[in-house]
Write an enzyme that holds these catalytic residues in place. Structure first.
Site, PDB file in Angstrom:
ATOM      1  N   HIS A 262       0.841  -1.206   0.000  1.00  0.00           N
ATOM      2  CA  HIS A 262       0.000   0.000   0.000  1.00  0.00           C
ATOM      3  C   HIS A 262       0.879   1.261   0.000  1.00  0.00           C
ATOM      4  O   HIS A 262       0.720   2.147  -0.842  1.00  0.00           O
ATOM      5  CB  HIS A 262      -0.908  -0.027   1.241  1.00  0.00           C
ATOM      6  N   GLU A 263       1.829   1.318   0.915  1.00  0.00           N
ATOM      7  CA  GLU A 263       2.706   2.499   0.989  1.00  0.00           C
ATOM      8  C   GLU A 263       3.582   2.600  -0.260  1.00  0.00           C
ATOM      9  O   GLU A 263       3.865   3.688  -0.745  1.00  0.00           O
ATOM     10  CB  GLU A 263       3.564   2.474   2.261  1.00  0.00           C
ATOM     11  N   HIS A 266       1.713   4.498  -2.824  1.00  0.00           N
ATOM     12  CA  HIS A 266       1.814   5.951  -2.609  1.00  0.00           C
ATOM     13  C   HIS A 266       3.187   6.447  -3.062  1.00  0.00           C
ATOM     14  O   HIS A 266       3.314   7.493  -3.684  1.00  0.00           O
ATOM     15  CB  HIS A 266       1.648   6.277  -1.118  1.00  0.00           C
ATOM     16  N   GLU A 292      -5.035   7.635  -2.914  1.00  0.00           N
ATOM     17  CA  GLU A 292      -5.510   6.384  -2.342  1.00  0.00           C
ATOM     18  C   GLU A 292      -5.853   5.374  -3.444  1.00  0.00           C
ATOM     19  O   GLU A 292      -5.729   4.170  -3.259  1.00  0.00           O
ATOM     20  CB  GLU A 292      -6.709   6.685  -1.433  1.00  0.00           C
TER      21      GLU A 292
END
Ligand code: ZN
Length: 496
Positions: A262-263, A266, A292
Protein backbone atom coordinates in the site's frame (compact mmCIF):
# COMPACT_ATOMS: atom_id res chain seq x y z
CA UNK A 1 10.23 42.01 -10.59
CA UNK A 2 7.03 40.59 -12.06
CA UNK A 3 4.24 39.39 -9.77
CA UNK A 4 4.94 35.85 -10.84
CA UNK A 5 8.61 36.16 -9.84
CA UNK A 6 7.59 37.54 -6.47
CA UNK A 7 5.11 34.68 -6.05
CA UNK A 8 7.74 32.09 -7.00
CA UNK A 9 10.37 33.65 -4.77
CA UNK A 10 8.13 33.45 -1.71
CA UNK A 11 7.01 29.96 -2.62
CA UNK A 12 10.62 28.82 -2.82
CA UNK A 13 11.28 30.17 0.67
CA UNK A 14 8.14 28.40 1.90
CA UNK A 15 9.39 25.19 0.30
CA UNK A 16 12.71 25.56 2.07
CA UNK A 17 10.96 25.79 5.46
CA UNK A 18 8.65 22.93 4.55
CA UNK A 19 11.63 20.77 3.57
CA UNK A 20 13.30 21.35 6.91
CA UNK A 21 10.06 20.64 8.79
CA UNK A 22 9.46 17.49 6.75
CA UNK A 23 12.92 16.10 7.32
CA UNK A 24 12.55 16.75 11.02
CA UNK A 25 9.20 15.00 11.03
CA UNK A 26 10.66 11.96 9.25
CA UNK A 27 13.30 11.83 11.93
CA UNK A 28 10.70 12.26 14.69
CA UNK A 29 8.78 9.28 13.37
CA UNK A 30 11.67 6.92 12.73
CA UNK A 31 14.93 7.68 14.57
CA UNK A 32 14.54 10.35 17.22
CA UNK A 33 15.08 9.35 20.88
CA UNK A 34 12.00 9.86 22.98
CA UNK A 35 13.40 12.54 25.30
CA UNK A 36 14.30 14.93 22.48
CA UNK A 37 10.81 16.21 21.82
CA UNK A 38 10.34 19.17 24.20
CA UNK A 39 13.46 20.92 22.81
CA UNK A 40 12.71 19.88 19.28
CA UNK A 41 9.13 21.10 19.28
CA UNK A 42 10.21 24.49 20.60
CA UNK A 43 12.79 24.87 17.82
CA UNK A 44 10.44 23.63 15.14
CA UNK A 45 7.66 25.94 16.26
CA UNK A 46 9.96 28.84 15.35
CA UNK A 47 10.44 27.45 11.85
CA UNK A 48 6.67 26.85 11.53
CA UNK A 49 6.09 30.43 12.64
CA UNK A 50 8.40 31.72 9.90
CA UNK A 51 6.58 29.57 7.38
CA UNK A 52 3.21 30.84 8.58
CA UNK A 53 4.32 34.49 8.33
CA UNK A 54 5.34 33.95 4.72
CA UNK A 55 2.04 32.28 3.87
CA UNK A 56 0.10 35.18 5.29
CA UNK A 57 2.45 37.99 4.27
CA UNK A 58 1.04 41.02 2.50
CA UNK A 59 3.52 40.61 -0.34
CA UNK A 60 2.42 37.05 -1.00
CA UNK A 61 -1.29 37.88 -0.88
CA UNK A 62 -0.82 40.84 -3.18
CA UNK A 63 1.13 38.80 -5.69
CA UNK A 64 -1.54 36.07 -5.73
CA UNK A 65 -4.44 38.48 -6.06
CA UNK A 66 -2.85 40.47 -8.84
CA UNK A 67 -1.90 37.26 -10.69
CA UNK A 68 -5.48 36.07 -10.45
CA UNK A 69 -6.66 39.34 -11.96
CA UNK A 70 -4.38 38.93 -14.99
CA UNK A 71 -4.42 35.16 -15.25
CA UNK A 72 -4.75 35.21 -19.06
CA UNK A 73 -0.99 35.95 -19.17
CA UNK A 74 -0.17 32.71 -17.38
CA UNK A 75 0.12 29.25 -18.89
CA UNK A 76 -2.07 26.42 -17.57
CA UNK A 77 0.42 25.14 -15.01
CA UNK A 78 1.15 28.61 -13.69
CA UNK A 79 -2.55 29.33 -13.44
CA UNK A 80 -3.04 26.13 -11.49
CA UNK A 81 -0.16 27.02 -9.17
CA UNK A 82 -1.72 30.36 -8.36
CA UNK A 83 -5.22 28.93 -7.94
CA UNK A 84 -3.94 26.30 -5.53
CA UNK A 85 -2.04 28.91 -3.55
CA UNK A 86 -5.17 31.06 -3.36
CA UNK A 87 -7.23 28.16 -2.07
CA UNK A 88 -4.66 27.45 0.62
CA UNK A 89 -4.55 31.09 1.56
CA UNK A 90 -8.34 31.41 1.89
CA UNK A 91 -8.40 28.54 4.33
CA UNK A 92 -6.35 30.49 6.86
CA UNK A 93 -6.89 34.06 5.79
CA UNK A 94 -10.64 34.28 6.16
CA UNK A 95 -10.61 32.93 9.69
CA UNK A 96 -9.81 35.43 12.46
CA UNK A 97 -6.28 34.70 13.66
CA UNK A 98 -7.23 34.44 17.34
CA UNK A 99 -9.88 31.86 16.65
CA UNK A 100 -7.55 29.89 14.44
CA UNK A 101 -4.91 29.67 17.17
CA UNK A 102 -7.52 28.82 19.81
CA UNK A 103 -8.94 26.11 17.60
CA UNK A 104 -5.52 24.52 17.05
CA UNK A 105 -4.83 24.52 20.77
CA UNK A 106 -8.16 22.92 21.48
CA UNK A 107 -7.55 20.32 18.78
CA UNK A 108 -4.23 19.25 20.27
CA UNK A 109 -6.04 18.86 23.59
CA UNK A 110 -8.91 16.95 21.97
CA UNK A 111 -6.53 14.42 20.48
CA UNK A 112 -5.05 13.70 23.86
CA UNK A 113 -8.49 13.39 25.43
CA UNK A 114 -9.59 11.08 22.62
CA UNK A 115 -6.61 8.78 23.22
CA UNK A 116 -7.54 8.38 26.88
CA UNK A 117 -11.26 8.10 26.13
CA UNK A 118 -10.56 5.29 23.68
CA UNK A 119 -8.28 3.56 26.16
CA UNK A 120 -10.97 3.79 28.87
CA UNK A 121 -13.97 3.21 26.61
CA UNK A 122 -15.43 6.47 27.82
CA UNK A 123 -17.33 8.38 25.14
CA UNK A 124 -18.67 10.85 27.73
CA UNK A 125 -15.13 12.14 28.35
CA UNK A 126 -14.58 12.87 24.67
CA UNK A 127 -18.08 14.20 23.99
CA UNK A 128 -17.57 17.87 25.00
CA UNK A 129 -14.44 18.08 22.82
CA UNK A 130 -16.13 16.49 19.85
CA UNK A 131 -18.94 18.98 20.23
CA UNK A 132 -16.50 21.91 20.33
CA UNK A 133 -14.66 20.65 17.25
CA UNK A 134 -17.88 20.31 15.31
CA UNK A 135 -19.00 23.80 16.32
CA UNK A 136 -15.64 25.23 15.25
CA UNK A 137 -15.80 23.44 11.94
CA UNK A 138 -19.27 24.84 11.30
CA UNK A 139 -18.09 28.32 12.17
CA UNK A 140 -15.03 28.09 9.98
CA UNK A 141 -17.05 26.88 7.04
CA UNK A 142 -19.30 29.90 7.52
CA UNK A 143 -16.29 32.25 7.39
CA UNK A 144 -15.17 30.74 4.11
CA UNK A 145 -18.45 30.24 2.29
CA UNK A 146 -22.12 31.22 2.39
CA UNK A 147 -23.27 27.80 1.22
CA UNK A 148 -26.41 26.20 2.70
CA UNK A 149 -24.68 22.82 2.39
CA UNK A 150 -21.73 23.23 4.79
CA UNK A 151 -20.58 19.62 4.42
CA UNK A 152 -19.79 20.33 0.75
CA UNK A 153 -17.03 22.74 1.76
CA UNK A 154 -15.38 20.05 3.86
CA UNK A 155 -15.76 17.38 1.18
CA UNK A 156 -14.14 19.65 -1.37
CA UNK A 157 -11.23 20.34 1.00
CA UNK A 158 -10.25 16.68 0.87
CA UNK A 159 -11.25 15.94 -2.72
CA UNK A 160 -11.48 18.87 -5.06
CA UNK A 161 -14.66 18.77 -7.12
CA UNK A 162 -16.54 16.31 -4.94
CA UNK A 163 -19.79 17.21 -3.22
CA UNK A 164 -22.70 15.58 -1.48
CA UNK A 165 -24.66 15.06 -4.64
CA UNK A 166 -21.90 12.91 -6.15
CA UNK A 167 -21.08 11.14 -2.91
CA UNK A 168 -24.77 10.43 -2.23
CA UNK A 169 -25.01 8.69 -5.56
CA UNK A 170 -21.86 6.70 -4.80
CA UNK A 171 -22.84 5.65 -1.30
CA UNK A 172 -26.45 4.91 -2.30
CA UNK A 173 -25.08 2.42 -4.79
CA UNK A 174 -22.87 0.87 -2.13
CA UNK A 175 -25.89 0.61 0.14
CA UNK A 176 -28.16 -0.92 -2.47
CA UNK A 177 -25.70 -3.27 -4.13
CA UNK A 178 -22.94 -4.03 -1.69
CA UNK A 179 -24.74 -4.38 1.63
CA UNK A 180 -26.85 -7.35 0.41
CA UNK A 181 -23.89 -8.80 -1.50
CA UNK A 182 -21.69 -8.77 1.62
CA UNK A 183 -24.41 -10.62 3.54
CA UNK A 184 -24.64 -13.18 0.76
CA UNK A 185 -20.88 -13.75 0.89
CA UNK A 186 -20.79 -13.96 4.67
CA UNK A 187 -23.55 -16.56 4.63
CA UNK A 188 -21.93 -18.61 1.87
CA UNK A 189 -18.50 -18.52 3.47
CA UNK A 190 -17.28 -21.77 4.96
CA UNK A 191 -14.72 -22.22 7.65
CA UNK A 192 -11.33 -22.11 5.94
CA UNK A 193 -8.21 -23.69 7.26
CA UNK A 194 -6.17 -20.50 7.35
CA UNK A 195 -4.47 -20.53 10.73
CA UNK A 196 -1.16 -20.05 8.88
CA UNK A 197 -2.03 -16.34 8.94
CA UNK A 198 -1.32 -15.97 12.64
CA UNK A 199 1.75 -18.20 12.91
CA UNK A 200 5.04 -16.70 14.02
CA UNK A 201 7.01 -14.97 11.27
CA UNK A 202 10.33 -13.56 12.56
CA UNK A 203 10.78 -9.88 11.95
CA UNK A 204 14.17 -10.09 10.23
CA UNK A 205 12.86 -12.49 7.61
CA UNK A 206 9.76 -10.33 7.04
CA UNK A 207 12.12 -7.46 6.38
CA UNK A 208 13.93 -9.52 3.81
CA UNK A 209 10.65 -10.17 2.02
CA UNK A 210 9.65 -6.48 2.08
CA UNK A 211 13.04 -5.62 0.54
CA UNK A 212 12.36 -8.21 -2.13
CA UNK A 213 9.01 -6.47 -2.77
CA UNK A 214 10.70 -3.09 -3.25
CA UNK A 215 12.60 -4.70 -6.09
CA UNK A 216 9.54 -6.46 -7.56
CA UNK A 217 7.69 -3.14 -7.72
CA UNK A 218 10.73 -1.37 -9.14
CA UNK A 219 10.85 1.21 -6.36
CA UNK A 220 13.90 3.44 -6.83
CA UNK A 221 16.13 3.24 -3.74
CA UNK A 222 18.37 6.02 -5.04
CA UNK A 223 15.37 8.29 -4.48
CA UNK A 224 13.99 6.72 -1.33
CA UNK A 225 14.42 4.42 1.61
CA UNK A 226 12.67 2.02 3.95
CA UNK A 227 12.35 2.24 7.74
CA UNK A 228 10.19 0.86 10.49
CA UNK A 229 7.51 2.84 12.37
CA UNK A 230 4.46 2.27 14.56
CA UNK A 231 2.06 3.38 11.82
CA UNK A 232 3.18 2.76 8.25
CA UNK A 233 3.38 5.91 6.13
CA UNK A 234 4.89 7.43 3.00
CA UNK A 235 6.98 10.55 3.27
CA UNK A 236 8.31 12.84 0.58
CA UNK A 237 9.75 16.26 -0.07
CA UNK A 238 9.92 16.01 -3.89
CA UNK A 239 10.10 13.32 -6.56
CA UNK A 240 13.70 12.42 -5.72
CA UNK A 241 13.20 11.88 -2.04
CA UNK A 242 10.24 9.59 -1.36
CA UNK A 243 10.55 7.19 1.57
CA UNK A 244 8.25 4.70 3.25
CA UNK A 245 7.86 2.81 6.48
CA UNK A 246 6.36 -0.52 7.46
CA UNK A 247 5.52 -2.27 10.69
CA UNK A 248 6.51 -5.85 11.47
CA UNK A 249 4.05 -7.88 13.51
CA UNK A 250 5.48 -11.32 14.20
CA UNK A 251 2.10 -13.03 14.44
CA UNK A 252 0.53 -11.16 11.51
CA UNK A 253 2.80 -11.23 8.49
CA UNK A 254 0.11 -9.68 6.23
CA UNK A 255 0.65 -6.34 7.92
CA UNK A 256 4.17 -5.81 6.58
CA UNK A 257 3.32 -7.33 3.20
CA UNK A 258 0.07 -5.51 2.38
CA UNK A 259 0.52 -2.26 4.28
CA UNK A 260 3.97 -2.33 2.69
CA UNK A 261 2.59 -2.68 -0.83
CA UNK A 262 0.00 0.00 0.00
CA UNK A 263 2.71 2.50 0.99
CA UNK A 264 4.75 1.44 -2.03
CA UNK A 265 1.79 2.48 -4.18
CA UNK A 266 1.81 5.95 -2.61
CA UNK A 267 5.59 6.12 -2.98
CA UNK A 268 5.75 5.01 -6.63
CA UNK A 269 3.20 7.68 -7.43
CA UNK A 270 5.34 10.41 -5.84
CA UNK A 271 8.56 9.12 -7.44
CA UNK A 272 7.01 9.19 -10.89
CA UNK A 273 5.78 12.80 -10.80
CA UNK A 274 7.47 14.87 -13.49
CA UNK A 275 10.48 16.68 -12.06
CA UNK A 276 9.39 19.97 -13.65
CA UNK A 277 6.97 20.21 -10.72
CA UNK A 278 9.65 19.71 -8.03
CA UNK A 279 9.97 23.41 -7.34
CA UNK A 280 6.24 24.18 -7.47
CA UNK A 281 3.16 23.49 -5.38
CA UNK A 282 2.09 20.95 -8.05
CA UNK A 283 4.76 18.37 -7.17
CA UNK A 284 2.44 16.12 -5.14
CA UNK A 285 -0.29 13.65 -5.93
CA UNK A 286 -3.47 15.11 -7.42
CA UNK A 287 -5.75 14.53 -4.43
CA UNK A 288 -6.44 12.30 -1.47
CA UNK A 289 -8.75 10.14 -3.58
CA UNK A 290 -6.35 9.75 -6.50
CA UNK A 291 -3.49 9.01 -4.10
CA UNK A 292 -5.51 6.38 -2.34
CA UNK A 293 -6.56 4.94 -5.70
CA UNK A 294 -2.90 4.26 -6.44
CA UNK A 295 -2.02 2.72 -3.08
CA UNK A 296 -5.10 0.51 -3.25
CA UNK A 297 -4.50 -0.39 -6.85
CA UNK A 298 -1.06 -1.72 -5.92
CA UNK A 299 -2.20 -3.29 -2.67
CA UNK A 300 -5.47 -4.89 -3.74
CA UNK A 301 -5.71 -5.10 -7.49
CA UNK A 302 -2.10 -6.23 -7.97
CA UNK A 303 -0.99 -7.38 -4.52
CA UNK A 304 -4.03 -9.50 -3.67
CA UNK A 305 -4.35 -11.07 -7.11
CA UNK A 306 -3.79 -14.71 -7.96
CA UNK A 307 -1.36 -13.75 -10.74
CA UNK A 308 0.89 -11.93 -8.30
CA UNK A 309 1.19 -14.85 -5.92
CA UNK A 310 1.56 -17.38 -8.73
CA UNK A 311 4.96 -15.82 -9.27
CA UNK A 312 5.98 -14.63 -5.78
CA UNK A 313 4.62 -17.28 -3.42
CA UNK A 314 7.69 -19.48 -3.97
CA UNK A 315 9.91 -16.72 -2.63
CA UNK A 316 7.74 -16.21 0.45
CA UNK A 317 7.65 -19.94 1.09
CA UNK A 318 11.43 -20.22 0.74
CA UNK A 319 11.78 -17.58 3.47
CA UNK A 320 9.16 -19.19 5.72
CA UNK A 321 9.33 -22.92 4.94
CA UNK A 322 8.12 -23.98 8.38
CA UNK A 323 5.22 -21.48 8.68
CA UNK A 324 3.93 -22.24 5.18
CA UNK A 325 4.75 -25.93 4.89
CA UNK A 326 1.11 -27.05 4.58
CA UNK A 327 -0.03 -24.06 2.50
CA UNK A 328 -0.31 -23.96 -1.28
CA UNK A 329 -0.73 -20.85 -3.40
CA UNK A 330 -4.50 -21.31 -3.72
CA UNK A 331 -4.95 -21.48 0.06
CA UNK A 332 -2.68 -18.47 0.44
CA UNK A 333 -4.71 -16.52 -2.11
CA UNK A 334 -7.92 -17.33 -0.23
CA UNK A 335 -6.27 -16.36 3.05
CA UNK A 336 -5.23 -12.91 1.87
CA UNK A 337 -8.77 -12.28 0.59
CA UNK A 338 -10.64 -13.55 3.61
CA UNK A 339 -13.92 -11.70 4.23
CA UNK A 340 -15.15 -11.07 7.74
CA UNK A 341 -17.60 -8.84 9.56
CA UNK A 342 -15.43 -6.78 11.88
CA UNK A 343 -15.61 -3.71 14.10
CA UNK A 344 -12.43 -1.94 13.09
CA UNK A 345 -12.11 -0.09 9.81
CA UNK A 346 -8.33 -0.29 9.47
CA UNK A 347 -8.43 -4.06 9.86
CA UNK A 348 -11.33 -4.58 7.46
CA UNK A 349 -10.97 -6.59 4.25
CA UNK A 350 -11.33 -5.13 0.80
CA UNK A 351 -15.01 -6.11 0.47
CA UNK A 352 -16.42 -4.91 3.77
CA UNK A 353 -14.20 -1.82 3.92
CA UNK A 354 -16.54 0.53 2.01
CA UNK A 355 -19.36 -0.28 4.44
CA UNK A 356 -17.25 1.14 7.26
CA UNK A 357 -16.88 4.31 5.22
CA UNK A 358 -20.58 4.41 4.36
CA UNK A 359 -21.34 4.57 8.09
CA UNK A 360 -18.95 7.46 8.66
CA UNK A 361 -20.22 9.35 5.62
CA UNK A 362 -23.84 9.12 6.72
CA UNK A 363 -22.98 10.25 10.23
CA UNK A 364 -20.90 13.22 9.09
CA UNK A 365 -23.61 14.24 6.67
CA UNK A 366 -26.21 14.25 9.39
CA UNK A 367 -23.94 16.20 11.76
CA UNK A 368 -23.32 18.99 9.28
CA UNK A 369 -26.56 19.09 7.38
CA UNK A 370 -29.19 17.94 9.81
CA UNK A 371 -27.58 19.28 12.96
CA UNK A 372 -27.52 15.90 14.67
CA UNK A 373 -26.48 16.21 18.29
CA UNK A 374 -23.30 14.52 19.60
CA UNK A 375 -25.41 12.68 22.21
CA UNK A 376 -27.06 10.74 19.45
CA UNK A 377 -23.86 9.65 17.71
CA UNK A 378 -22.90 6.43 19.55
CA UNK A 379 -26.36 4.92 19.07
CA UNK A 380 -26.43 6.05 15.49
CA UNK A 381 -23.06 4.39 14.90
CA UNK A 382 -24.08 1.12 16.53
CA UNK A 383 -27.40 1.00 14.74
CA UNK A 384 -25.69 1.45 11.37
CA UNK A 385 -23.10 -1.25 12.16
CA UNK A 386 -26.02 -3.59 12.82
CA UNK A 387 -27.84 -2.51 9.67
CA UNK A 388 -24.90 -2.73 7.26
CA UNK A 389 -22.54 -5.28 8.77
CA UNK A 390 -24.95 -7.16 10.98
CA UNK A 391 -22.83 -6.96 14.12
CA UNK A 392 -23.46 -5.58 17.59
CA UNK A 393 -20.85 -3.12 18.78
CA UNK A 394 -19.76 -4.13 22.29
CA UNK A 395 -17.83 -1.02 23.37
CA UNK A 396 -16.99 2.51 22.13
CA UNK A 397 -13.37 1.63 21.30
CA UNK A 398 -14.78 -0.90 18.84
CA UNK A 399 -17.25 1.70 17.62
CA UNK A 400 -17.36 5.45 17.56
CA UNK A 401 -14.04 6.00 19.35
CA UNK A 402 -11.88 3.89 17.03
CA UNK A 403 -10.62 6.51 14.56
CA UNK A 404 -8.35 9.48 15.23
CA UNK A 405 -9.80 11.68 12.44
CA UNK A 406 -12.65 13.47 14.21
CA UNK A 407 -10.49 14.38 17.19
CA UNK A 408 -8.23 16.20 14.73
CA UNK A 409 -11.15 18.03 13.12
CA UNK A 410 -10.92 15.99 9.93
CA UNK A 411 -14.49 15.80 8.73
CA UNK A 412 -14.95 15.01 5.04
CA UNK A 413 -11.78 12.94 4.93
CA UNK A 414 -13.20 9.40 5.29
CA UNK A 415 -15.15 9.34 2.01
CA UNK A 416 -11.91 9.71 0.02
CA UNK A 417 -10.79 6.26 1.21
CA UNK A 418 -13.75 4.55 -0.46
CA UNK A 419 -13.53 6.89 -3.41
CA UNK A 420 -9.89 5.85 -3.92
CA UNK A 421 -10.89 2.19 -4.11
CA UNK A 422 -13.64 3.06 -6.57
CA UNK A 423 -11.26 5.08 -8.77
CA UNK A 424 -8.86 2.11 -8.65
CA UNK A 425 -11.57 -0.23 -9.97
CA UNK A 426 -12.44 2.17 -12.78
CA UNK A 427 -8.74 2.39 -13.70
CA UNK A 428 -8.47 -1.41 -13.56
CA UNK A 429 -11.09 -1.91 -16.29
CA UNK A 430 -9.23 0.57 -18.52
CA UNK A 431 -5.72 -0.79 -18.00
CA UNK A 432 -6.97 -4.31 -18.79
CA UNK A 433 -8.12 -3.12 -22.19
CA UNK A 434 -4.94 -1.26 -23.02
CA UNK A 435 -2.17 -3.59 -21.84
CA UNK A 436 -1.87 -7.24 -21.01
CA UNK A 437 -2.26 -6.48 -17.32
CA UNK A 438 -2.64 -9.95 -15.79
CA UNK A 439 0.20 -11.43 -17.87
CA UNK A 440 2.55 -8.60 -16.92
CA UNK A 441 1.94 -9.34 -13.24
CA UNK A 442 2.49 -13.05 -13.79
CA UNK A 443 5.66 -12.42 -15.83
CA UNK A 444 7.09 -10.25 -13.04
CA UNK A 445 7.06 -7.11 -15.20
CA UNK A 446 5.39 -4.63 -12.89
CA UNK A 447 7.65 -1.86 -14.20
CA UNK A 448 5.53 -1.95 -17.38
CA UNK A 449 2.42 -1.27 -15.29
CA UNK A 450 4.31 1.52 -13.50
CA UNK A 451 5.11 3.07 -16.87
CA UNK A 452 1.44 3.06 -17.89
CA UNK A 453 0.38 4.65 -14.61
CA UNK A 454 3.17 7.19 -14.89
CA UNK A 455 2.08 8.34 -18.29
CA UNK A 456 -1.66 8.42 -17.49
CA UNK A 457 -1.67 9.62 -13.87
CA UNK A 458 1.59 10.06 -11.98
CA UNK A 459 3.53 12.42 -14.24
CA UNK A 460 0.94 15.20 -13.86
CA UNK A 461 1.39 15.67 -10.12
CA UNK A 462 -1.42 17.96 -9.05
CA UNK A 463 -1.34 20.09 -12.19
CA UNK A 464 -4.69 18.50 -13.08
CA UNK A 465 -7.83 18.09 -11.00
CA UNK A 466 -8.97 14.59 -10.00
CA UNK A 467 -11.84 14.64 -12.48
CA UNK A 468 -9.50 15.65 -15.32
CA UNK A 469 -7.14 12.81 -14.50
CA UNK A 470 -9.92 10.27 -14.42
CA UNK A 471 -11.12 11.51 -17.78
CA UNK A 472 -7.64 11.17 -19.29
CA UNK A 473 -7.18 7.67 -17.92
CA UNK A 474 -10.59 6.14 -18.42
CA UNK A 475 -12.25 8.44 -20.96
CA UNK A 476 -15.18 9.10 -18.64
CA UNK A 477 -16.17 10.85 -15.44
CA UNK A 478 -16.20 9.04 -12.10
CA UNK A 479 -18.50 6.05 -12.39
CA UNK A 480 -19.02 4.01 -9.19
CA UNK A 481 -20.54 1.08 -11.08
CA UNK A 482 -17.06 -0.23 -11.91
CA UNK A 483 -16.28 -0.60 -8.23
CA UNK A 484 -19.39 -2.68 -7.55
CA UNK A 485 -18.63 -4.79 -10.63
CA UNK A 486 -15.00 -5.34 -9.57
CA UNK A 487 -15.94 -6.44 -6.05
CA UNK A 488 -18.77 -8.68 -7.21
CA UNK A 489 -16.62 -10.39 -9.83
CA UNK A 490 -13.72 -10.98 -7.50
CA UNK A 491 -15.64 -12.16 -4.47
CA UNK A 492 -18.24 -14.23 -6.35
CA UNK A 493 -15.34 -16.10 -7.88
CA UNK A 494 -13.80 -16.63 -4.44
CA UNK A 495 -16.88 -17.52 -2.44
CA UNK A 496 -19.98 -18.35 -4.50
ZN1 ZN B 1 -3.10 5.18 1.92
Amino acid sequence: MSDFDTFKGIQKKMKAYQTVLSIASWDSNTEAPKDCFPYRSEMLSIISGEHFSLTTSKEYKQAINSLLAQSEDLNDNQKREVEKAKKGLDKIDKIPKGEYIEYNKMRTMAQRVWEDAKENDDFEAFKPYLEKIINYQKKMVAYRSDTDVPYNVLLDDFEEGMNMEKYDEFFDLIKEELVPFVQEILEAKEKENDDFISRNYPKETQKEFVEYLLDVFDYNLDRGGLKESVHPFTWNTHSKDVRLTVRYLENFVFSSIFAGIHELGHALYEQQIDEVFDMTNLGNGASMGIHESQSRFYENVIGRSKEFWNVHFTKLKSLFPEQLKDVNVEAFYRGINRVEESFIRVEADELTYPLHILIRYEIERSIFNEGTNVDELPDMWNQKMKQYLNIDVDKPSNGILQDVHWSGGMFGYFPTYALGSAYAAQIYYTIKEEIDFESLIEEDKIHKINEWLKEKIHCFGSSLKPEQILKIVTGEAFNPKYYIRYLKEKYSDLYL
